[in-house]
Motif scaffolding. Structure first.
Motif, PDB file in Angstrom:
ATOM      1  N   LYS A 101       0.841  -1.205   0.000  1.00 31.01           N
ATOM      2  CA  LYS A 101       0.000   0.000   0.000  1.00 31.01           C
ATOM      3  C   LYS A 101       0.874   1.252   0.000  1.00 31.01           C
ATOM      4  O   LYS A 101       0.605   2.213  -0.731  1.00 31.01           O
ATOM      5  CB  LYS A 101      -0.913  -0.003   1.230  1.00 31.01           C
ATOM      6  N   GLU A 102       1.909   1.245   0.819  1.00 30.09           N
ATOM      7  CA  GLU A 102       2.814   2.393   0.895  1.00 30.09           C
ATOM      8  C   GLU A 102       3.470   2.665  -0.457  1.00 30.09           C
ATOM      9  O   GLU A 102       3.485   3.802  -0.930  1.00 30.09           O
ATOM     10  CB  GLU A 102       3.882   2.113   1.959  1.00 30.09           C
ATOM     11  N   GLU A 105       0.873   3.907  -3.057  1.00 31.14           N
ATOM     12  CA  GLU A 105       0.504   5.310  -2.870  1.00 31.14           C
ATOM     13  C   GLU A 105       1.606   6.262  -3.306  1.00 31.14           C
ATOM     14  O   GLU A 105       1.339   7.366  -3.754  1.00 31.14           O
ATOM     15  CB  GLU A 105       0.125   5.561  -1.410  1.00 31.14           C
ATOM     16  N   ALA A 109      -0.588   5.710  -7.147  1.00 31.30           N
ATOM     17  CA  ALA A 109      -1.877   6.319  -6.835  1.00 31.30           C
ATOM     18  C   ALA A 109      -2.070   7.676  -7.499  1.00 31.30           C
ATOM     19  O   ALA A 109      -3.213   8.082  -7.731  1.00 31.30           O
ATOM     20  CB  ALA A 109      -2.048   6.445  -5.321  1.00 31.30           C
ATOM     21  N   ASN A 114      -6.165   5.895  -5.349  1.00 32.48           N
ATOM     22  CA  ASN A 114      -5.881   5.064  -4.169  1.00 32.48           C
ATOM     23  C   ASN A 114      -6.610   3.728  -4.191  1.00 32.48           C
ATOM     24  O   ASN A 114      -6.165   2.762  -3.602  1.00 32.48           O
ATOM     25  CB  ASN A 114      -6.217   5.818  -2.888  1.00 32.48           C
TER      26      ASN A 114
END
Length: 181
Positions: A101-102, A105, A109, A114
């Protein structure tokens, strides 16, 4: 009497050994270039190389340190092969959704959004158009890894920014986002 001979012999050996030593010019130097190296000017011609002008090229077929070879070529056929055959080498323990996820993003993203719907900041501001939603695509972990490695259309390669393991982590996270759409 014996001790006088011993002292005289020891004194003679000491004088003999110390008389051969000269701090200004040592007798023997092993690998003298390590002690007195030759200074080369940057970009100057030198006889240190075969042709006298350029540095030596790496051996044919050699890889940079830390490089992991990737067998699929940057073409449509390579993409289709990667999509069909390429599987993640990460074990279940190595799959880190928080890290994915980090990284997503940070690198993805801004264009893909997102949630992976294709509505990132740059798309909303009409800097890039036609960024696909993951919902509309048939993607596999191999196809995602291939595209992140080589890039496609307006999307550039991220291979110089993400290591192979990080690209696999991002691919795993993209599949998670696709399942949620």
């Amino acid at each position: 009497m014996k001790s006088v001979y011993k002292i005289t012999l020891l004194f003679g050996i000491t004088i003999l050994v110390s008389s051969c030593h000269n701090n200004a010019a040592p007798n023997y130097q092993y690998f003298p270039n390590m002690y007195e190296s030759v200074g080369y000017e940057t970009y100057a011609e030198s006889n240190a190389f075969k042709n006298g002008k350029e540095g030596q090229l790496p051996a044919e077929g050699s890889l940079d340190r830390g490089t992991v070879p990737y067998e699929y070529e940057n073409s449509t056929a390579g993409y289709e092969l990667a999509k069909a055959n390429l599987k993640s080498p990460l074990e279940t323990m190595d799959k880190d959704l928080e890290k994915g996820k980090e990284l997503f993003e940070i690198y993805c993203a801004t264009c893909h959004g997102n949630s992976g719907n294709g509505k990132g900041k740059l798309v909303e501001r009409e800097k890039f158009l036609g960024v696909p939603s993951y919902k509309d695509r048939v993607i596999t972990e191999g196809s995602i890894f291939h595209i992140v490695t080589y890039g496609i259309n307006s999307m550039g390669s991220h291979a110089n920014q993400l290591s192979a393991q990080e690209r696999w982590i991002v691919a795993d996270y993209v599949l998670k986002l696709k399942s949620e759409l």
